[in-house]
Design a protein around this motif. Structure first.
Motif, PDB file in Angstrom:
ATOM      1  N   ALA A 226      14.279 -51.185   5.224  1.00 30.42           N
ATOM      2  CA  ALA A 226      13.412 -50.006   5.174  1.00 30.42           C
ATOM      3  C   ALA A 226      14.254 -48.723   5.211  1.00 30.42           C
ATOM      4  O   ALA A 226      13.968 -47.766   4.483  1.00 30.42           O
ATOM      5  CB  ALA A 226      12.417 -50.029   6.330  1.00 30.42           C
ATOM      6  N   ALA A 227      15.302 -48.731   6.027  1.00 31.29           N
ATOM      7  CA  ALA A 227      16.187 -47.568   6.105  1.00 31.29           C
ATOM      8  C   ALA A 227      16.912 -47.356   4.771  1.00 31.29           C
ATOM      9  O   ALA A 227      17.063 -46.218   4.321  1.00 31.29           O
ATOM     10  CB  ALA A 227      17.196 -47.754   7.232  1.00 31.29           C
ATOM     11  N   LYS A 228      17.329 -48.451   4.131  1.00 31.09           N
ATOM     12  CA  LYS A 228      17.987 -48.344   2.815  1.00 31.09           C
ATOM     13  C   LYS A 228      17.018 -47.794   1.774  1.00 31.09           C
ATOM     14  O   LYS A 228      17.386 -46.982   0.935  1.00 31.09           O
ATOM     15  CB  LYS A 228      18.523 -49.695   2.349  1.00 31.09           C
ATOM     16  CG  LYS A 228      19.769 -50.135   3.041  1.00 31.09           C
ATOM     17  CD  LYS A 228      20.935 -49.315   2.567  1.00 31.09           C
ATOM     18  CE  LYS A 228      22.204 -49.831   3.191  1.00 31.09           C
ATOM     19  NZ  LYS A 228      23.337 -48.942   2.980  1.00 31.09           N
ATOM     20  N   ASP A 229      15.747 -48.252   1.834  1.00 33.02           N
ATOM     21  CA  ASP A 229      14.735 -47.749   0.899  1.00 33.02           C
ATOM     22  C   ASP A 229      14.521 -46.245   1.068  1.00 33.02           C
ATOM     23  O   ASP A 229      14.369 -45.524   0.102  1.00 33.02           O
ATOM     24  CB  ASP A 229      13.410 -48.487   1.082  1.00 33.02           C
ATOM     25  CG  ASP A 229      13.442 -49.902   0.524  1.00 33.02           C
ATOM     26  OD1 ASP A 229      14.359 -50.216  -0.272  1.00 33.02           O
ATOM     27  OD2 ASP A 229      12.555 -50.709   0.886  1.00 33.02           O
ATOM     28  N   GLU A 230      14.501 -45.796   2.319  1.00 30.88           N
ATOM     29  CA  GLU A 230      14.332 -44.361   2.587  1.00 30.88           C
ATOM     30  C   GLU A 230      15.493 -43.561   2.025  1.00 30.88           C
ATOM     31  O   GLU A 230      15.295 -42.488   1.473  1.00 30.88           O
ATOM     32  CB  GLU A 230      14.212 -44.117   4.088  1.00 30.88           C
ATOM     33  CG  GLU A 230      12.867 -44.464   4.666  1.00 30.88           C
ATOM     34  CD  GLU A 230      12.773 -44.152   6.154  1.00 30.88           C
ATOM     35  OE1 GLU A 230      13.515 -43.280   6.637  1.00 30.88           O
ATOM     36  OE2 GLU A 230      11.961 -44.815   6.818  1.00 30.88           O
ATOM     37  N   GLU A 231      16.711 -44.086   2.158  1.00 36.17           N
ATOM     38  CA  GLU A 231      17.899 -43.399   1.635  1.00 36.17           C
ATOM     39  C   GLU A 231      17.833 -43.239   0.118  1.00 36.17           C
ATOM     40  O   GLU A 231      18.222 -42.205  -0.417  1.00 36.17           O
ATOM     41  CB  GLU A 231      19.182 -44.179   1.985  1.00 36.17           C
ATOM     42  CG  GLU A 231      19.592 -44.091   3.422  1.00 36.17           C
ATOM     43  CD  GLU A 231      20.842 -44.926   3.697  1.00 36.17           C
ATOM     44  OE1 GLU A 231      21.568 -45.273   2.755  1.00 36.17           O
ATOM     45  OE2 GLU A 231      21.082 -45.205   4.876  1.00 36.17           O
ATOM     46  N   THR A 232      17.361 -44.265  -0.570  1.00 35.20           N
ATOM     47  CA  THR A 232      17.350 -44.227  -2.035  1.00 35.20           C
ATOM     48  C   THR A 232      16.213 -43.382  -2.594  1.00 35.20           C
ATOM     49  O   THR A 232      16.279 -42.927  -3.724  1.00 35.20           O
ATOM     50  CB  THR A 232      17.263 -45.650  -2.641  1.00 35.20           C
ATOM     51  OG1 THR A 232      16.090 -46.288  -2.167  1.00 35.20           O
ATOM     52  CG2 THR A 232      18.476 -46.466  -2.270  1.00 35.20           C
ATOM     53  N   THR A 233      15.170 -43.133  -1.804  1.00 35.37           N
ATOM     54  CA  THR A 233      14.052 -42.327  -2.298  1.00 35.37           C
ATOM     55  C   THR A 233      14.231 -40.843  -2.000  1.00 35.37           C
ATOM     56  O   THR A 233      13.409 -40.040  -2.433  1.00 35.37           O
ATOM     57  CB  THR A 233      12.708 -42.809  -1.710  1.00 35.37           C
ATOM     58  OG1 THR A 233      12.765 -42.766  -0.289  1.00 35.37           O
ATOM     59  CG2 THR A 233      12.381 -44.217  -2.191  1.00 35.37           C
ATOM     60  N   LYS A 234      15.266 -40.478  -1.287  1.00 34.11           N
ATOM     61  CA  LYS A 234      15.515 -39.051  -0.957  1.00 34.11           C
ATOM     62  C   LYS A 234      16.117 -38.330  -2.124  1.00 34.11           C
ATOM     63  O   LYS A 234      16.807 -38.765  -2.926  1.00 34.11           O
ATOM     64  CB  LYS A 234      16.432 -38.925   0.262  1.00 34.11           C
ATOM     65  CG  LYS A 234      15.733 -39.297   1.530  1.00 34.11           C
ATOM     66  CD  LYS A 234      16.669 -39.107   2.709  1.00 34.11           C
ATOM     67  CE  LYS A 234      15.974 -39.484   3.993  1.00 34.11           C
ATOM     68  NZ  LYS A 234      16.852 -39.318   5.144  1.00 34.11           N
TER      69      LYS A 234
END
Length: 82
Positions: free
Chosen positions: A74-82
């Motif tokens: 989930a943290a990786k997904d947040e990083e890529t959507t920024k």
């Protein structure tokens, strides 16, 4: 390893053993996976001579998702959507 499945089971032959061990260690060290089981064996493959099979090493590493897997993804997904 996806969030839908809990095990990652690469089955590899001798030439790729080093690479798979490296990937397994990275996944474990970064907290994505836990080691469940390691299996070793030999398999017969056709040798250079048709009538003489050759033995090659085989390694199976069974990794399971860590307790932190979903949180890390989930943290990786947040990083890529920024």
């Amino acid at each position: 390893m996806s969030t839908a499945h809990s095990d990652f089971v690469p089955r590899i032959a001798r030439a790729a053993i080093s690479s798979v061990v490296t990937v397994a260690e990275i996944l474990k060290n970064q907290g994505y996976a836990v080691e469940k089981k390691i299996e070793t064996s030999t398999v017969e493959v056709d040798g250079e001579m048709k009538n003489k099979p050759k033995q090659k090493a085989k390694l199976v590493i069974i990794l399971g998702k860590s307790d932190k897997f979903d949180e890390l993804m989930a943290a990786k997904d947040e990083e890529t959507t920024k």
